[in-house]
Design a protein around this motif. Structure first.
Motif, short mmCIF file in Angstrom:
data_model
loop_
_atom_site.label_atom_id
_atom_site.label_comp_id
_atom_site.label_asym_id
_atom_site.label_seq_id
_atom_site.Cartn_x
_atom_site.Cartn_y
_atom_site.Cartn_z
N VAL A 64 0.83 -1.22 0.00
CA VAL A 64 0.00 0.00 0.00
C VAL A 64 0.86 1.27 0.00
O VAL A 64 0.66 2.15 -0.84
N ALA A 101 -3.21 -10.28 -6.11
CA ALA A 101 -4.47 -10.03 -5.39
C ALA A 101 -4.72 -8.52 -5.26
O ALA A 101 -5.84 -8.04 -5.46
N PHE A 102 -3.67 -7.79 -4.96
CA PHE A 102 -3.77 -6.33 -4.81
C PHE A 102 -4.15 -5.69 -6.15
O PHE A 102 -5.06 -4.85 -6.23
N SER A 105 -7.74 -6.30 -7.23
CA SER A 105 -8.68 -5.45 -6.48
C SER A 105 -8.70 -4.04 -7.04
O SER A 105 -9.77 -3.45 -7.20
N LEU A 106 -7.53 -3.48 -7.32
CA LEU A 106 -7.50 -2.13 -7.90
C LEU A 106 -8.23 -2.12 -9.24
O LEU A 106 -9.02 -1.21 -9.52
N PHE A 108 -10.58 -4.15 -10.29
CA PHE A 108 -12.02 -4.30 -10.08
C PHE A 108 -12.65 -3.00 -9.59
O PHE A 108 -13.64 -2.53 -10.12
N ALA A 109 -12.03 -2.41 -8.56
CA ALA A 109 -12.62 -1.23 -7.92
C ALA A 109 -12.57 0.00 -8.82
O ALA A 109 -13.44 0.86 -8.74
N TRP A 110 -11.57 0.08 -9.66
CA TRP A 110 -11.48 1.22 -10.60
C TRP A 110 -12.15 0.90 -11.93
O TRP A 110 -12.15 1.72 -12.84
N ILE B 47 -15.92 -11.67 -5.22
CA ILE B 47 -16.23 -10.23 -5.04
C ILE B 47 -17.15 -9.77 -6.17
O ILE B 47 -18.16 -9.10 -5.94
N PHE B 51 -21.15 -8.39 -5.94
CA PHE B 51 -21.59 -7.13 -6.56
C PHE B 51 -22.71 -7.38 -7.55
O PHE B 51 -23.68 -6.62 -7.62
N PRO B 58 -18.98 -2.20 -10.35
CA PRO B 58 -17.70 -2.12 -9.62
C PRO B 58 -17.27 -0.69 -9.32
O PRO B 58 -16.88 -0.36 -8.19
N ALA B 59 -17.36 0.18 -10.33
CA ALA B 59 -16.81 1.53 -10.16
C ALA B 59 -17.60 2.36 -9.16
O ALA B 59 -17.05 3.22 -8.48
N ALA B 86 -5.88 -8.30 -1.15
CA ALA B 86 -7.07 -7.95 -1.94
C ALA B 86 -7.88 -6.87 -1.23
O ALA B 86 -8.34 -5.90 -1.85
N ALA B 87 -8.05 -7.02 0.09
CA ALA B 87 -8.82 -6.04 0.86
C ALA B 87 -8.14 -4.68 0.83
O ALA B 87 -8.81 -3.63 0.70
N LYS B 88 -6.82 -4.67 0.91
CA LYS B 88 -6.08 -3.41 0.85
C LYS B 88 -6.30 -2.72 -0.50
O LYS B 88 -6.46 -1.50 -0.56
N GLY B 89 -6.27 -3.49 -1.57
CA GLY B 89 -6.49 -2.93 -2.90
C GLY B 89 -7.86 -2.28 -3.02
O GLY B 89 -7.99 -1.17 -3.53
N LEU B 90 -8.89 -2.98 -2.55
CA LEU B 90 -10.25 -2.43 -2.61
C LEU B 90 -10.35 -1.17 -1.77
O LEU B 90 -10.91 -0.15 -2.20
N LEU B 92 -7.99 0.89 -0.78
CA LEU B 92 -7.21 2.00 -1.35
C LEU B 92 -7.95 2.61 -2.54
O LEU B 92 -8.08 3.83 -2.65
N ALA B 93 -8.46 1.76 -3.43
CA ALA B 93 -9.12 2.25 -4.64
C ALA B 93 -10.40 3.00 -4.32
O ALA B 93 -10.71 4.01 -4.96
N TRP B 94 -11.15 2.52 -3.36
CA TRP B 94 -12.43 3.16 -3.02
C TRP B 94 -12.30 4.21 -1.92
O TRP B 94 -13.28 4.86 -1.56
N PRO B 218 -5.71 1.37 5.33
CA PRO B 218 -5.35 0.12 4.64
C PRO B 218 -3.94 -0.37 4.94
O PRO B 218 -3.70 -1.57 5.00
N GLU B 219 -2.98 0.54 5.15
CA GLU B 219 -1.61 0.06 5.41
C GLU B 219 -1.46 -0.51 6.82
O GLU B 219 -0.51 -1.25 7.08
#
Lengths: 341, 232
Positions: A64, A101-102, A105-106, A108-110, B47, B51, B58-59, B86-90, B92-94, B218-219
């Motif tokens: 992160v 995995a990271f 997720s980015l 998917f979310a973006w 995931i 949704f 997703p967006a 994966a949780a960190k990525g979600l 951070l992005a959101w 997230p970190e």
């Protein structure tokens, strides 16, 4: 606005295949806007090599902050990107899984496409991040702690391996010899620092290049390492001292001459006039000098990235991934990681 | 202050699960598959499935969430890292906070700690298990008594039975097959469908943590390994 951002072709690259957590933003596969490398070298140095579980633990801590810093330094956010590129092979499986995995997720979310990238091929794309850029076709020599590969690149999609190591990678040989000489880890930079103080012709080491297969350019670095070990034992048995800088200089010269010799011979055999070198061992001053000297004799142009693009980084991953993203390709969320290419 | 629903992820053991829950006791959507060693491939499909069930894009779906909850351990080291990365990525992005949840606490909560103390256990890759004892706190939240144990199930059961204030209920695969011991009379093995952690409970517990103001950046959320590397 979205169109203008899209035209910059910005890709977020993520690399966690070994012991560096790296994230970078690259425009159109050629312009590096930012690059963050959270190195674990000091963490692994106390073990004398990379410990997979330790590497995986560090990646999950570092990912992160590395991503936030890469985006901040580039001054972009997710909506400015055209996609993501992430290393999914070859490498340490547990480490690759963290980055993948990271990245998924980015993506998917973006709501962005992502592509999975081969780390060895990505190394070659470091050369596209600096001028002058190589044109296809070219020969690539990828040398690192995990790989020693000679590849013919016809274009972005067609490349084939024409030579590789049958045992240790070239970088691994540097690490092992450095350990025998008590120089510590990582071995490549340690040997490289000491080599200028020794005589490159002090010991006549066996050539790691194998010549038993027609049309192949394969290596065995395990034998060279063993030769160093026996040399040290013999000197000790004879009660003679060992000049460590001489060993370092002659070992480095042997490896550099062998790799460069194979690369130039392969280029000639395949009618190629351009050679790209890549990977952590491409940072070795002996190999760089050997490649430049041979190129100076004419006929072949050599492309050597700056040192920070030779060692593991995410800009090369973004550059490699951009080619596929620009064509509208994408990988799916079920994509796996692989220990081998 | 109203708290938006929370997306929960669990990859700590052999199931891979994703759910959205909060504020009610029932999840708004839930996806769960048996996936030993398949978390890396399956998690994001889960995931996406959640949704899709909710009819969220997703967006924009991230705006309907208040946080990302994830099991942080103890459990499978690799599984935990996949779920947490994966949780960190979600998050951070959101731009969302995260909540880390113990899978053992999630199992105990699902088993119902209002009914008395629960000992939850998860298998390790060796013959040991990770196990801990939980009782209900003042708000009904799970309170762990003592440490997380990492040892043979029979030894862990005897230790937790001695620690429990009254009859003990057990949930988790490691308890099955443990032979009778002096403490057996005060024990009850719960139903098999309570043997594993699940994301619906993780999401619900994370929602409650958010309501208490316990979200993290997230970190800051990291795996809880219990033991040193290379043993689970």
């Amino acid at each position: 606005m979205a169109c203008a951002a899209g035209s910059r072709g910005l890709v977020l690259g993520i690399e966690t295949s070994c012991d560096e957590t790296a994230v970078a933003v690259v425009g159109r596969g050629t312009e590096q806007l930012s690059g963050v490398v959270a190195s674990q070298v000091e963490l692994h140095a106390k073990y004398g090599g990379i410990v997979p579980e330790v590497a995986s633990r560090r990646h999950v801590e570092a990912i992160v902050p590395a991503a936030v810093e890469a985006l901040d330094r580039a001054g972009v956010s997710g909506r400015d990107l055209v996609g993501l590129a992430v290393t999914n092979r070859p490498g340490l499986v547990g480490s690759l899984m963290v980055g993948l995995a990271f990245a998924k997720s980015l993506a998917f979310a973006w709501d962005l496409p992502f592509v999975a990238v081969d780390h060895v091929l990505a190394h070659v794309y470091a050369s596209f991040l600096v001028e002058p850029r190589p044109r296809f076709p070219f020969l690539a020599l990828v040398v690192s702690g995990g790989h020693t590969d000679l590849l013919v690149f016809e274009n972005h999609d067609e490349h084939r391996v024409i030579g590789q190591t049958r045992d240790d990678a070239a970088g691994e040989a540097f690490d092992k010899v450095a350990r025998l000489l008590g120089l510590g880890y990582p071995g490549g930079p340690a040997v490289d620092r000491l080599a200028p103080k020794g005589r490159p012709d002090a010991v006549d080491w066996p050539d790691p290049r194998l010549d038993d297969a027609q049309g192949r350019f394969d290596f065995s670095f395990s034998g060279l390492k063993t030769a160093v070990l026996y040399h040290l034992k013999r000197q000790e048995a004879l009660g003679r001292g060992v000049c460590v800088p001489d060993i370092a200089a002659s070992f480095q010269a042997r490896v550099a001459a062998s790799l460069a010799g194979a690369a130039f011979a392969a280029a000639k055999e395949h009618g190629l006039t351009r050679i790209v070198i890549a990977g952590g061992v491409a940072a070795n001053s002996g190999l760089r000098r050997e490649m430049v000297d041979r190129a100076a004799r004419g006929g072949v142009q050599v492309f050597i990235p700056p040192i920070w693009l030779c060692t593991d980084n995410a800009a090369m991953v973004a550059a490699a991934g951009y080619v596929r993203l620009a064509r509208g390709e994408r990988d799916d969320l079920g994509t796996s990681v692989f220990s081998h290419s | 202050m109203s708290v938006l629903p929370v997306l929960g992820i669990d990859t700590s053991a052999d199931y891979c699960s994703v759910a959205v829950a909060g504020p009610g006791p029932q999840p708004l959507a839930e996806w769960r598959v048996w996936a030993p060693r398949g978390h890396s491939e399956l998690l994001h499909q889960g995931i996406a499935a959640v949704f899709s069930d909710l009819g969220w894009e997703p967006a924009t779906g991230g705006r309907r969430l208040g946080a990302i909850g994830v099991t942080t351990g103890p459990g499978s080291f690799t599984g935990l890292r996949i779920g947490i990365a994966a949780a960190k990525g979600l998050a951070l992005a959101w731009g969302l906070p995260m909540v880390g949840v113990s899978p053992l606490a999630a199992m105990a909560t699902r088993a119902g700690i209002a009914g008395g103390p629960v000992a939850a256990a998860i298998s390790t890759r060796s013959r040991d298990c990770f196990a801990a004892l939980f009782v209900a706190g003042t708000q009904g939240e799970p309170c762990q008594l003592g440490e997380v144990l990492a040892e043979r199930p029979a030894a862990a059961r005897a230790r937790l039975a001695a620690l429990a204030p009254g009859p003990l209920r057990l949930c988790g695969r490691p308890w099955r097959g443990v032979e009778a011991g002096p403490e057996t009379d005060c024990l009850r093995l719960l139903a098999e469908d309570l043997d594993d952690p699940c994301a619906a409970t993780v999401a619900m517990m994370a929602w409650q943590a958010m309501a208490r103001g316990e979200g993290q950046s997230p970190e800051a959320v990291l795996p809880v390994y219990v033991r040193r590397s290379g043993t689970a």
